[in-house]
Write an enzyme that holds these catalytic residues in place. Structure first.
Site, PDB file in Angstrom:
ATOM      1  N   GLY A  13       0.788  -1.243   0.000  1.00 43.02           N
ATOM      2  CA  GLY A  13       0.000   0.000   0.000  1.00 43.02           C
ATOM      3  C   GLY A  13       0.813   1.283   0.000  1.00 43.02           C
ATOM      4  O   GLY A  13       0.330   2.336   0.442  1.00 43.02           O
ATOM      5  N   SER A  14       2.036   1.243  -0.537  1.00 38.74           N
ATOM      6  CA  SER A  14       2.842   2.478  -0.477  1.00 38.74           C
ATOM      7  C   SER A  14       2.256   3.572  -1.374  1.00 38.74           C
ATOM      8  O   SER A  14       2.355   4.762  -1.053  1.00 38.74           O
ATOM      9  CB  SER A  14       4.310   2.203  -0.819  1.00 38.74           C
ATOM     10  OG  SER A  14       4.477   1.977  -2.194  1.00 38.74           O
ATOM     11  N   LEU A  94     -10.224  -7.269 -13.044  1.00 42.65           N
ATOM     12  CA  LEU A  94     -11.618  -6.912 -12.798  1.00 42.65           C
ATOM     13  C   LEU A  94     -12.484  -7.286 -13.996  1.00 42.65           C
ATOM     14  O   LEU A  94     -12.044  -7.214 -15.145  1.00 42.65           O
ATOM     15  CB  LEU A  94     -11.698  -5.413 -12.504  1.00 42.65           C
ATOM     16  CG  LEU A  94     -10.985  -5.069 -11.182  1.00 42.65           C
ATOM     17  CD1 LEU A  94     -10.594  -3.608 -11.119  1.00 42.65           C
ATOM     18  CD2 LEU A  94     -11.855  -5.452  -9.984  1.00 42.65           C
ATOM     19  N   ASN A 108      -5.543   3.129 -12.673  1.00 41.19           N
ATOM     20  CA  ASN A 108      -4.523   2.188 -12.177  1.00 41.19           C
ATOM     21  C   ASN A 108      -3.148   2.797 -12.397  1.00 41.19           C
ATOM     22  O   ASN A 108      -2.971   3.676 -13.254  1.00 41.19           O
ATOM     23  CB  ASN A 108      -4.639   0.877 -12.973  1.00 41.19           C
ATOM     24  CG  ASN A 108      -3.658  -0.176 -12.494  1.00 41.19           C
ATOM     25  OD1 ASN A 108      -3.469  -0.378 -11.290  1.00 41.19           O
ATOM     26  ND2 ASN A 108      -2.995  -0.849 -13.438  1.00 41.19           N
ATOM     27  N   HIS A 110       0.877   1.458 -13.131  1.00 38.67           N
ATOM     28  CA  HIS A 110       1.623   0.256 -13.535  1.00 38.67           C
ATOM     29  C   HIS A 110       3.108   0.613 -13.646  1.00 38.67           C
ATOM     30  O   HIS A 110       3.447   1.669 -14.202  1.00 38.67           O
ATOM     31  CB  HIS A 110       1.087  -0.242 -14.888  1.00 38.67           C
ATOM     32  CG  HIS A 110       1.779  -1.480 -15.360  1.00 38.67           C
ATOM     33  ND1 HIS A 110       1.477  -2.725 -14.840  1.00 38.67           N
ATOM     34  CD2 HIS A 110       2.775  -1.657 -16.248  1.00 38.67           C
ATOM     35  CE1 HIS A 110       2.269  -3.622 -15.418  1.00 38.67           C
ATOM     36  NE2 HIS A 110       3.065  -3.004 -16.273  1.00 38.67           N
ATOM     37  N   GLU A 175       6.231   6.791  -9.019  1.00 32.42           N
ATOM     38  CA  GLU A 175       4.820   6.415  -8.860  1.00 32.42           C
ATOM     39  C   GLU A 175       4.169   7.279  -7.791  1.00 32.42           C
ATOM     40  O   GLU A 175       3.064   7.801  -7.968  1.00 32.42           O
ATOM     41  CB  GLU A 175       4.687   4.944  -8.445  1.00 32.42           C
ATOM     42  CG  GLU A 175       5.125   3.948  -9.506  1.00 32.42           C
ATOM     43  CD  GLU A 175       4.841   2.513  -9.092  1.00 32.42           C
ATOM     44  OE1 GLU A 175       3.809   2.249  -8.457  1.00 32.42           O
ATOM     45  OE2 GLU A 175       5.671   1.636  -9.411  1.00 32.42           O
TER      46      GLU A 175
HETATM   47  C1  GRF Z   1       3.268  -0.748  -7.636  1.00 29.45           C
HETATM   48  O1  GRF Z   1       4.511  -0.984  -8.245  1.00 29.45           O
HETATM   49  C2  GRF Z   1       2.223  -0.480  -8.688  1.00 29.45           C
HETATM   50  O2  GRF Z   1       2.730   0.150  -9.823  1.00 29.45           O
HETATM   51  C3  GRF Z   1       1.748  -1.870  -9.057  1.00 29.45           C
HETATM   52  O3  GRF Z   1       1.763  -2.582  -7.844  1.00 29.45           O
HETATM   53  C4  GRF Z   1       2.722  -2.004  -6.962  1.00 29.45           C
HETATM   54  C5  GRF Z   1       1.985  -1.681  -5.709  1.00 29.45           C
HETATM   55  O4  GRF Z   1       2.835  -1.226  -4.688  1.00 29.45           O
HETATM   56  N1  GRF Z   1       0.450  -1.818  -9.671  1.00 29.45           N
HETATM   57  P1  GRF Z   1       2.222  -0.592  -3.369  1.00 29.45           P
HETATM   58  O5  GRF Z   1       1.294  -1.652  -2.764  1.00 29.45           O
HETATM   59  O6  GRF Z   1       1.474   0.650  -3.749  1.00 29.45           O
HETATM   60  O7  GRF Z   1       3.393  -0.325  -2.485  1.00 29.45           O
END
Ligand code: GRF
Length: 201
Positions: A13-14, A94, A108, A110, A175
């Protein structure tokens, strides 16, 4: 009126935490009304609880179809009246019915420069392909796997000696910045989905 976010996670969940920090810092004018996980043990749930954000766990029961599960997920999410459903490391594909229900309101992130390296282990795929740069992509979700209309991307270099962990970490920093920025633009009505096209107003 506050822009309401429901965030779906399966693990650490970062990204969810980065979105929450952006809300607390006033960089994102939104309210997180629900964190929902398909995994009872998702580490991110503990953070959400500590921060006083409502959480729900919707686990798949044995024999339940994807469509049935997604119907329960919709029921749960809709109670939180989200303006935007944010996938943040949610590890389930989904169903088309779910995607249609939240059309234009489902995004989303990625860890690759889509359309390159969709699916699992995107960072390892990038390393195996020997590319010189990679990054992350925020996109609206369509019925495919990581194929939806792209909202924004951030690039990072792939450095000599990188392994999956070091590259993932470099991408993850981007991200955390990019996701909150994109959500803020959607909240302000500056980015919209028009059919299959993203319009930036
Ligand atoms: C991230 O690398 C995101 O791009 C992918 O899953 C990972 C989730 O990481 N979809 P976190 O749980 O948000 O730390």
């Amino acid at each position: 009126m506050t822009f309401r976010l429901a965030i779906l996670i399966s693990g650490r969940g970062s990204n969810m935490m980065a979105i929450h920090r952006a809300v607390l810092a006033g960089r994102l004018n939104a309210e997180i009304t629900l964190i929902c996980s398909d995994q009872a043990g998702a580490a991110g749930l503990q953070y959400a609880e500590e921060q006083g954000i409502p959480t729900q766990v919707i686990q798949k029961s044995s024999g339940e179809s994807r469509e049935e599960y997604d119907r329960r997920l919709i029921e749960c999410l809709d109670q939180a009246r989200p303006d935007l459903v944010v996938l943040a490391g949610f590890m389930r594909l989904l169903s088309p019915a779910f995607v249609r229900h939240y059309s234009g309101k489902l995004i989303n992130i990625h860890p690759s420069l889509l359309p390159k390296f969709p699916g699992l282990h995107a960072q390892a795929q990038a390393l195996a392909a020997g590319v010189k740069e990679s990054g992350c992509t925020v996109h609206f979700v369509d019925e495919g796997c990581d194929t939806g209309p792209i909202i924004a991307q951030a690039k990072v270099p792939v450095l000599p000696g990188d392994d999956e962990d070091s590259l993932s970490e470099r991408i993850l920093q981007q991200e955390h910045r990019l996701y909150a920025e994109c959500i803020e633009k959607i909240a302000q009505g500056k980015i919209k989905l028009d059919g299959k096209r993203v319009i930036g107003l």
